[in-house]
Structure formats: C-alpha cells, structure tokens
Enzyme design. Structure first.
Site, PDB file in Angstrom:
ATOM      1  N   LYS A 240       0.687  -0.994  -0.173  1.00  0.00           N
ATOM      2  CA  LYS A 240       0.069  -0.361  -0.071  1.00  0.00           C
ATOM      3  C   LYS A 240       0.793   1.455  -0.586  1.00  0.00           C
ATOM      4  O   LYS A 240       0.571   2.243  -0.733  1.00  0.00           O
ATOM      5  CB  LYS A 240      -0.734   0.360   1.290  1.00  0.00           C
ATOM      6  N   ARG A 241       1.630   0.897   0.889  1.00  0.00           N
ATOM      7  CA  ARG A 241       2.892   2.375   1.164  1.00  0.00           C
ATOM      8  C   ARG A 241       3.051   2.643  -0.347  1.00  0.00           C
ATOM      9  O   ARG A 241       3.595   4.044  -1.050  1.00  0.00           O
ATOM     10  CB  ARG A 241       3.976   2.056   1.672  1.00  0.00           C
TER      11      ARG A 241
END
Length: 467
Positions: A240-241
């Site tokens: 996600k990052r």
RNA sequence: GUCCCCUUCGUCUAGCCCGGCCCAGGACACCGCCCUUUCACGGCGGCGACACCGGUUCAAAUCCGGUAGGGGACGCCA
C-alpha cells in the site's frame, strides 16, 4: 481441448492486488491458450481473517479484467470434512502424528534458534512419543521424510532441490481441528486434478513440503510454475505504501481493463519486441516458459502509456459510457443536455491518458467558462480581442458551421479579411470557448458545441473584454 | 542466522539453453529537432546496461567457478 487444469487461489483477506491479478492472468492465459480449464478457489481456511467483502472485491476485480473462470468459486471452508478425512488417513498410516507442544513453547524455541543462528524448525519432541495425554490439546503434524532431498522441476525456474533436513514436520491440523494451508492446497489441487500450479514465487519454499505430501498420499505431483514478484519503485515488495495496488483502484483512476491486462502480461513476460497485445494475441502468444526469473518493478508511466494507447484507439461510444461516472462525480450529467458525449470523447482521445483526465478535459463542453485564463488573455490587446470576437460572432451567426471543413473555411476567411495571423484568431477563440489555453482543436470544439452555443460563448467573451 | 531464488540501459525487456550475426536490439521515461492556430498525437534523432573477479575458448552478455548485492521463506497466515 487439452486436459490442462489450472487454478487461481486467492485468500480473501483483502482486495485483488496487481500481483494477484497477474498470477490469475497467467493461469487464465495458459488455460485459454490450451483449451484447458481455469478454476477459481477461495482459500479461506483462516476463518479469522477471511471476509465476504474480500471475496466480493476479488470477484469484482477479476470480472472487471475479464478473467472468467470455468469452475468455482470453490471455498475451502466448505471442505473441512474432506480435509479431516485425509488427516485421519495420514494418522492411520503413521505418516502424521499428534503433537502436544504448546504454541508458547514453540515460539520461545523458535526465537532461541533464530538467536543462535540456527534455522528455526520443529525439534521433533512429539514425533516418536508413545503416550497419548487424554484431554491435552494437540495439533497434527506431518511426519516428513528425513535425510535425502526433495526436488521438483519448475516451469519457470528450472529444477529446485531442497535437503530434507531443512524441512520440519509441518502442522497440518490446528488445535481447533481446522486444517492448515499447505495441507489444503495439496488435497484441493489433487482432488481438482490440477495439472499446473502457477503461483507467486513466495511459495517456492512451501513446494517441497507439498511435494512430500503428494507423495505421502500417492497423488500425482502437478507441474509448478513460480512467477516472480512485483516490486514497488524502491524495489521492495509492492504494498500500500507504494500507492495503489488494488485492481479496482486502477479502474477508479481511469484506467482501462485492456491497458492493465496488457501492462501486466508484459511484466515478467515478453514475446520478442512486442508491446501491444490484444486479448486474442496474448492468448495466442503466451508461453509460461518465456516468463522471466527475476522480480520486476511496477512502473506507472508505462501503464499510463498503454492506457493512452487504448484510449486513443478505443471506440468513442464505449469510452463515452465509461466516462459518464467520472463526469457525474464532477457534477455533470451529460444526458441532461449539451454536446453528444461520444463526439466530445473523439476530441479528447488523443489528449487524455486516463478517463479521469478525459473527464477533466470534457468539463468545459458542458459548462461554459466563467473566467478566462489570464495569462492567455493578456497576450492580446483588448481592442484586438473585441475585433476578433465581434467578427467571429457575426460570421458564425450567418454560417451553418456544423462541420469541421465549414468552420475551417470561416476561420480562414476571418484571417484573410482582417489580415490576422492564425494564432491571433485561434487563441482568443479557444479562450472564449474553453476558458483555457490547452484544449482540443477549435474546429473540433465548434463542431461538438454546435453553432448556437459557440456563438453564445463568443458573445459572452466579447462582453467580458468590453467592460 | 539458515535455506531457496535472482542479477542486461533509471524502468519493462530481447539476446543466454544451441558461444562468433551484439563495441548488445526494442519499449516507457528523459532531452533535442520537425509537424502544428494551443495542448496533445505523430515523425526523426540523442542519452543510456551485459553486478564484480577469475577460468575455459581463436572468440563469452552467452559455458564453468567464486565474490558481492538484492529478494523470498523460515507461522497452530495464506
């Protein structure tokens, strides 16, 4: 029709991310190419973490990409009795045993081993235990062969060999009686008669244990193909990052499914110098053996380029339909009036890389500009602007101007009659119609807007420069 | 730490299995020029890589060995 059978087996603990989508794609491609069967199986043995929302999200992602399956979705949670039965078989055959070690003890031993620089593996405390504590909770462990090696031929990576002593007795049934992943996959793949297991290469370490399980049951061992991971731009596992990883998020950002598919198929696989693949082409040309062995970095720029390509060459009518939700999000309902959306789309196809960009570019068609780009206006004398708008409004009112050639003629006349240079006329008119300096061709805009609206906007601009 | 895997332009990759056609090809990105009533599209050109060291060979990106770096796995998660 071949009898090749493949499966995509996600665990429903989140949405369908691009890595999973690519694994699904490779499976699908192999099945479609060889006329085999593509099975969808939901691996939800971990009741704690599995959710219905995730299942729905995964199915939605696959449907959007057009990855249709032939059988399933099957749920492992429906098969617990089957797994239980097979655990019992192993128990009866002495190929599995009950282990009474508590997870606390196991955890501390594991930590100690890591600290001592040893490979943390089960020490076999209960392997040869003969007493059977009556009510003590237990797990069931597979009695893994000791000594020797276990190896398998991977379609992508070649032969991989593990010393058996590296492998310990894995838990196949938890204290609560539920089976574990490595056990279920084997049973399922065997029962579903899967011939080729294509999955992420984070599973290679599981494979030798699974092979041992197949052998313990006397099941035929399938072929394996471990596809390399997809990395973020910092070369670590995509997460996600790194931004969006969900397939559906790409849809919402205005990407076309065919673009994502094309991008994904080229990530780790290639066919000479080819870059563009239609569905039919990727099916025809795909070869699991051509999949590369190393991980690849997800590159949004290239995805963007592919998306632009598919937008540029897409059917305006279809793009128009896809565009509607993006416009509605911006408070515009193209059905409520204004230019025909498909016509608008045509003027934007070569300029938008995503449907989102296209929606932004389409706004002015449905909403007359309320202000004009200042820097753009400042390039011209007020008197010149008034002259241009005045003359243009007059000429257009007389004309029909419903086609591009017609407008071009008017445009040329305006230039010659007043001895203006093209940019001296074009830019002011563009400003009047769109409010901005960067927009589709004026002829295109006029045709999409229609004569009346065009004249209205030019008059409005005339008023604006006359105050 | 142990085991497994990987290593060609910034990125995706071709070539590697079957050494010479490769002083390494394509694509994205980037830079420049052209086209052009804006922006874009398009066209042309440029920049830019065989991780390192040794060996085999007349010849190595391609074969062999080692080193380094990266990733993955080591769970009563999948």
């Amino acid at each position: 029709m071949s009898d090749i059978r493949v499966r995509f087996a996600p665990s429903p603990t989140g949405y369908l991310h691009v890595g999973g989508a690519r694994t699904a794609l490779f499976n699908w491609l192999l099945a479609r190419k060889q006329g085999g069967t593509f099975i969808l199986r939901i691996e939800d043995t971990d009741v704690e973490r599995s959710t219905q929302e995730s299942v729905d999200a995964i199915l939605q992602g696959m449907e959007w990409l057009g990855l249709d399956w032939d059988e399933g979705p099957f749920y492992q949670s429906d098969c617990f009795p089957l797994y239980k039965e097979h655990v019992q078989k192993l128990l009866d055959a002495g190929k599995a045993y009950k282990c009474y070690c508590s997870s606390e003890i196991l955890d501390t031993k594991r930590e100690q081993a890591m600290k001592d620089g040893r490979k943390p593996k089960y020490d076999g405390t209960c392997r040869d235990r003969t007493d059977q504590p009556a009510d003590a909770p237990y797990v069931v462990r597979f009695r893994a062969p000791q000594g020797g090696v276990t190896s398998f031929d991977d379609l992508i990576k070649g032969t991989i060999t593990f010393p058996n002593d590296e492998l310990d007795d894995l838990i196949i049934q938890r204290t609560d009686g539920t089976p574990t992943y490595n056990f279920c996959v084997v049973i399922d793949d065997a029962i579903m008669r899967i011939t080729t297991v294509i999955r992420g290469d984070d599973h290679v370490n599981n494979t030798p244990r699974q092979v041992q399980l197949y052998e313990a049951f006397g099941f035929p061992v399938p072929q394996f193909a471990h596809v390399p991971m997809i990395l973020g731009d910092d070369k670590t596992r995509l997460s996600k990052r790194h931004g969006a990883t969900s397939v559906i998020a790409y849809r919402d950002m205005g990407f076309l499914p065919e673009a994502l598919m094309n991008y994904l198929v080229r990530l780790g696989w290639s066919n000479g110098d080819d870059e563009i693949f239609s569905r039919a082409e990727m099916i025809a040309k795909f070869d699991i053996g051509n999949v590369g062995r190393s991980a690849s970095v997800f590159n949004t720029d290239k995805l963007l380029w592919l998306n632009a390509h598919y937008i540029k060459n897409g059917d305006p009518q279809r793009l128009a339909e896809l565009l509607v939700p993006f416009l509605v999000e911006r408070g515009i309902d193209p059905a409520a009036g204004g230019p025909l959306l498909a016509g608008v789309v045509k003027t934007l196809q070569e300029r938008a890389r995503t449907m989102l960009e296209m929606a932004d570019g389409a706004l002015f068609y449905y909403k007359a500009p309320e202000s004009y780009d200042e820097a753009g206006m400042a390039k011209f004398e007020k008197a010149h602007l008034q002259a241009v708008y005045g003359a243009a409004a007059e000429k257009l009112t007389e004309a029909t101007a419903t086609t591009s050639p017609e407008f071009d003629a008017i445009f040329k006349d305006l230039c010659t009659e007043n001895s203006w240079k093209m940019p001296q006329v074009g830019q002011p008119i563009r400003l009047a119609l769109s409010g901005v300096m960067q927009a589709p061709g004026i002829g295109e805009i006029v045709v999409a807007l229609g004569k009346e609206e065009t004249v209205r906007r030019i008059r409005k601009a005339l008023e604006a420069v006359s105050v």
